[in-house]
Design a protein around this motif. Structure first.
Motif, mmCIF file in Angstrom:
data_model
loop_
_atom_site.group_PDB
_atom_site.id
_atom_site.type_symbol
_atom_site.label_atom_id
_atom_site.label_comp_id
_atom_site.label_asym_id
_atom_site.label_seq_id
_atom_site.Cartn_x
_atom_site.Cartn_y
_atom_site.Cartn_z
ATOM 1 N N GLU A 199 42.280 30.388 27.064
ATOM 2 C CA GLU A 199 42.885 30.020 28.333
ATOM 3 C C GLU A 199 44.349 29.626 28.154
ATOM 4 O O GLU A 199 44.700 28.880 27.237
ATOM 5 N N TYR A 200 45.173 30.121 29.023
ATOM 6 C CA TYR A 200 46.617 29.914 28.986
ATOM 7 C C TYR A 200 46.928 28.441 29.212
ATOM 8 O O TYR A 200 46.524 27.858 30.203
ATOM 9 N N PHE A 201 47.684 27.850 28.290
ATOM 10 C CA PHE A 201 48.067 26.440 28.410
ATOM 11 C C PHE A 201 49.541 26.396 28.790
ATOM 12 O O PHE A 201 50.407 26.843 28.026
ATOM 13 N N TYR A 202 49.823 25.839 29.956
ATOM 14 C CA TYR A 202 51.186 25.870 30.476
ATOM 15 C C TYR A 202 52.059 24.697 30.023
ATOM 16 O O TYR A 202 53.228 24.902 29.668
ATOM 17 N N PRO A 203 51.581 23.446 30.026
ATOM 18 C CA PRO A 203 52.468 22.325 29.670
ATOM 19 C C PRO A 203 53.111 22.506 28.290
ATOM 20 O O PRO A 203 52.448 22.845 27.316
ATOM 21 N N GLY A 204 54.396 22.286 28.206
ATOM 22 C CA GLY A 204 55.105 22.389 26.944
ATOM 23 C C GLY A 204 55.351 23.803 26.464
ATOM 24 O O GLY A 204 55.894 24.001 25.365
ATOM 25 N N ASN A 205 54.987 24.804 27.271
ATOM 26 C CA ASN A 205 55.094 26.198 26.846
ATOM 27 C C ASN A 205 56.554 26.637 26.886
ATOM 28 O O ASN A 205 57.214 26.554 27.927
ATOM 29 N N ARG A 206 57.065 27.118 25.756
ATOM 30 C CA ARG A 206 58.446 27.577 25.655
ATOM 31 C C ARG A 206 58.567 29.082 25.856
ATOM 32 O O ARG A 206 59.682 29.596 26.012
#
Length: 302
Positions: A199-206
């Motif tokens: 599952e795609y984790f968005y927070p902190g994603n650069r």
């Protein structure tokens, strides 16, 4: 912060994370428990002769990461884990080798060419490369240790420089080639758990390092909108098809698509590394997202 303490580069949070990911399509990830010099290919780790051969092997197409397990127990090994990651194909393979010389015999043209074992679980690589920048030692090592305690095994590793120590703790997520920054222990734990489910984790994603900075920003802009929806977003669902100008096309695996307008802007007070003077930087930002008509047609059929 104590006024007497120096300002660390990762304590200055004015620069946005999206668009700052380490750009790479092929990763060679070698377990190496001995010392890491400031640049792992400066001759200080493997000696001048072998380093020259490794550089020639890697060329412009592959990057080398050194890894080790957090804690003193991880320094005692008989053989070395050698992971091959092909980020565009989201594929990880594992070989157990006797030393770095094994890299010279690798076929890097694609997966399935080296008799390696397929790896199904993700790799979460936390930069702890203190000789490159002290922020990675101060912030990366505690995070790596905490995540390894929660997720023992072969998922969480300390790693050498991941680009972007000003975003420490800085992480790489394999096999997709995403970079993350400024995650605390709880967010890091959520990242590991999400990644194990794909599952795609968005927070902190650069961003994903297979894309240019503008493509990274465009994908993350779409992911931000989908992240709040009812249906989960998975790694590999989003594809960036056109990064050549300020209108970037992002396509979902279900055929939805978006045109994302991006532009460059100046940001102030960027400290690239600890001890550097603040300077202006340039970043890409998303200014508009327009769903295609096909998206509306899909909605009408649902």
């Amino acid at each position: 912060m104590n006024p007497a303490e120096p300002v660390r580069c990762s304590d200055v949070a004015g620069e946005p994370l999206p668009g700052s990911a380490k750009r790479q399509r092929i990763y060679i990830i070698l377990e190496w428990v001995n010392g890491w010099s400031r640049d792992i290919l400066d001759g200080g780790v493997f000696g001048e002769d072998l380093t020259a051969q490794l550089k020639a092997k890697l060329g412009d197409g592959a990057g080398l990461q050194l890894i080790r397990r957090p804690g003193p127990d991880g320094r005692r090994i008989d053989r070395h884990h050698l992971y091959l990651v092909f980020a565009e194909q989201a594929t990880t393979e594992l070989l157990m080798v006797d030393g770095p010389e094994a890299i010279l015999d690798l076929d890097l043209d694609g997966p399935g060419r080296n008799g390696a074992q397929p790896v199904e679980e993700p790799l979460v690589l936390v930069c702890t490369h203190g000789k490159r920048d002290v922020c990675c030692a101060l912030k990366g090592r505690p995070l790596a240790a905490a995540l390894y305690e929660r997720h023992p095994g072969n998922i969480v590793w300390e790693t050498s420089h991941t680009k972007g120590h000003r975003f420490a703790p800085s992480l790489l997520l394999m096999p997709w080639g995403y970079s993350y920054g400024r995650l605390n222990e709880e967010a890091g734990d959520q990242l590991v758990r999400s990644a194990c489910r794909g599952e795609y984790f968005y927070p902190g994603n650069r961003g994903r390092g297979t894309h240019s900075p503008r493509g990274q920003v465009a994908e993350l802009a779409v992911a931000r909108e989908l992240h709040t929806g009812a249906d989960p977003l998975f790694y590999g669902n989003l594809m960036v098809l056109d990064e050549t100008d300020n209108d970037v096309l992002v396509v979902h695996a279900d055929s939805r698509s978006w045109h994302v307008t991006v532009e460059q802007r100046e940001v102030e007070n960027v400290i690239s590394s600890c001890g550097d003077a603040p300077k202006k930087g340039r970043v890409w930002v998303a200014t508009n997202i327009v769903p295609s008509q096909a998206n509306a047609d899909l909605g009408e059929r649902d």
